[in-house]
Scaffold this active site. Structure first.
Site, PDB file in Angstrom:
ATOM      1  CG  ASP A  80      -1.985  -0.974   1.254  1.00 50.87           C
ATOM      2  OD1 ASP A  80      -2.131  -1.728   0.265  1.00 50.87           O
ATOM      3  OD2 ASP A  80      -2.722  -1.025   2.254  1.00 50.87           O
ATOM      4  CB  SER A 109      10.982   3.344   4.425  1.00 45.52           C
ATOM      5  OG  SER A 109      12.036   3.963   3.724  1.00 45.52           O
ATOM      6  CG  HIS A 163       2.630  -8.884   0.666  1.00 44.46           C
ATOM      7  ND1 HIS A 163       2.088 -10.053   1.156  1.00 44.46           N
ATOM      8  CD2 HIS A 163       2.426  -7.948   1.633  1.00 44.46           C
ATOM      9  CE1 HIS A 163       1.568  -9.831   2.360  1.00 44.46           C
ATOM     10  NE2 HIS A 163       1.760  -8.558   2.667  1.00 44.46           N
TER      11      HIS A 163
END
Length: 287
Positions: free
Chosen positions: A106, A252, A161
């Site tokens: 995200d 980050s 992921h």
């Protein structure tokens, strides 16, 4: 793709006075000391009665969605455990087909394009060398490669992921500084992503394309955890698309680099600045 990378310019000459003052403060801030202190605090055990109020206050302050968390707030003994919380199983359905590359996290798409003359775009007017980002001796194999940079704010889900089914070929931890990774820093600190500490995981996808997943550290990022610290620690057959790659202990940036010369992928329809979601299609397989 976005426009090709241009040569670096002095961004500080055109930034507002308040931004220049903030950058000046960051230059003298003991960033590694601050980061170590934040990491120490985030690993302290939080009394059970304080967990839900503390974590809820943080979520309200940054705009995080706690309704997606898989576990109750009082089950997280430390702030780092809360910050890297797992989502409910149906919170991020993987919408990209198996041969596509998808968003690894995200966040917000900062920049995307192709490596040109060995360089990648950080923001308009500032670029940096792919060779230094990846810590490789020869940048030639990466010429023309696609790249996409995703910024994770404190409000975002902070597990990263795998963007496709991949086999890990190497994992490297590269040392460096710990500048904040945000709009202000990206617009004012040349070669920000190659200055900062980072993990670089080189992979190959099911088509044999060579790629890299780079997790970039930042000020108060307490650490980067990886599912595979070496090729020997990956599952037999490699990682499935959407499997966990790593976690940021505070927020980050992730940079994907992919050489698709032999098996081309199509351009993304997304634009720099667009919000993105884990599993959202990024580069579709060319039909």
């Amino acid at each position: 793709d976005s426009s090709t990378a241009s040569r670096p310019t002095s961004a500080l000459m055109t930034t507002p006075i308040t931004d220049r003052a903030a950058i000046g403060l960051l230059r003298v801030l003991p960033r590694k000391l601050v980061t170590r202190a934040a990491g120490w605090a985030a690993e302290r055990t939080v009394p059970t009665a304080l967990r839900a109020p503390l974590y809820r206050a943080f979520a309200n302050a940054v705009g995080a969605n706690l309704a997606e968390a898989a576990d109750p707030l009082d089950s997280f003994p430390r702030f780092n455990a809360f910050f890297t919380r797992e989502l409910k199983p149906d919170a991020r359905p993987w919408s990209a087909p198996p041969t596509h590359w998808a968003m690894p996290a995200d966040g917000r798409l900062s920049e995307h394009g192709r490596v040109t003359s060995g360089r990648m775009l950080q923001v308009k007017g500032i670029d940096y060398p792919v060779q230094h980002l990846l810590g490789v001796d020869d940048p030639a194999p990466w010429e023309g490669a696609r790249y996409a940079t995703v910024y994770l704010s404190p409000a975002d889900y902070h597990r990263v992921h795998n963007p496709a089914a991949v086999v890990v070929t190497s994992v490297r931890r590269l040392g460096g500084e710990l500048w904040p990774v945000n709009r202000l820093s990206a617009s004012n600190i040349p070669e920000l992503y190659v200055r900062n500490e980072r993990s670089v995981t080189l992979v190959r996808d099911a088509r044999g394309r060579q790629g890299a997943i780079v997790m970039v550290g930042a000020t108060v990022v307490g650490g980067i955890e990886l599912a595979a610290e070496s090729p020997d620690t990956q599952p037999s057959g490699g990682f499935a698309a959407g499997s966990e790659h790593g976690r940021f202990l505070l927020g980050s940036t992730v940079v994907l680099v992919l050489q698709d010369r032999e098996h081309p992928l199509d351009d993304t329809t997304l634009r720099a600045g667009d919000p993105v979601r884990l599993g959202q299609p990024l580069w579709p397989e060319r039909s």
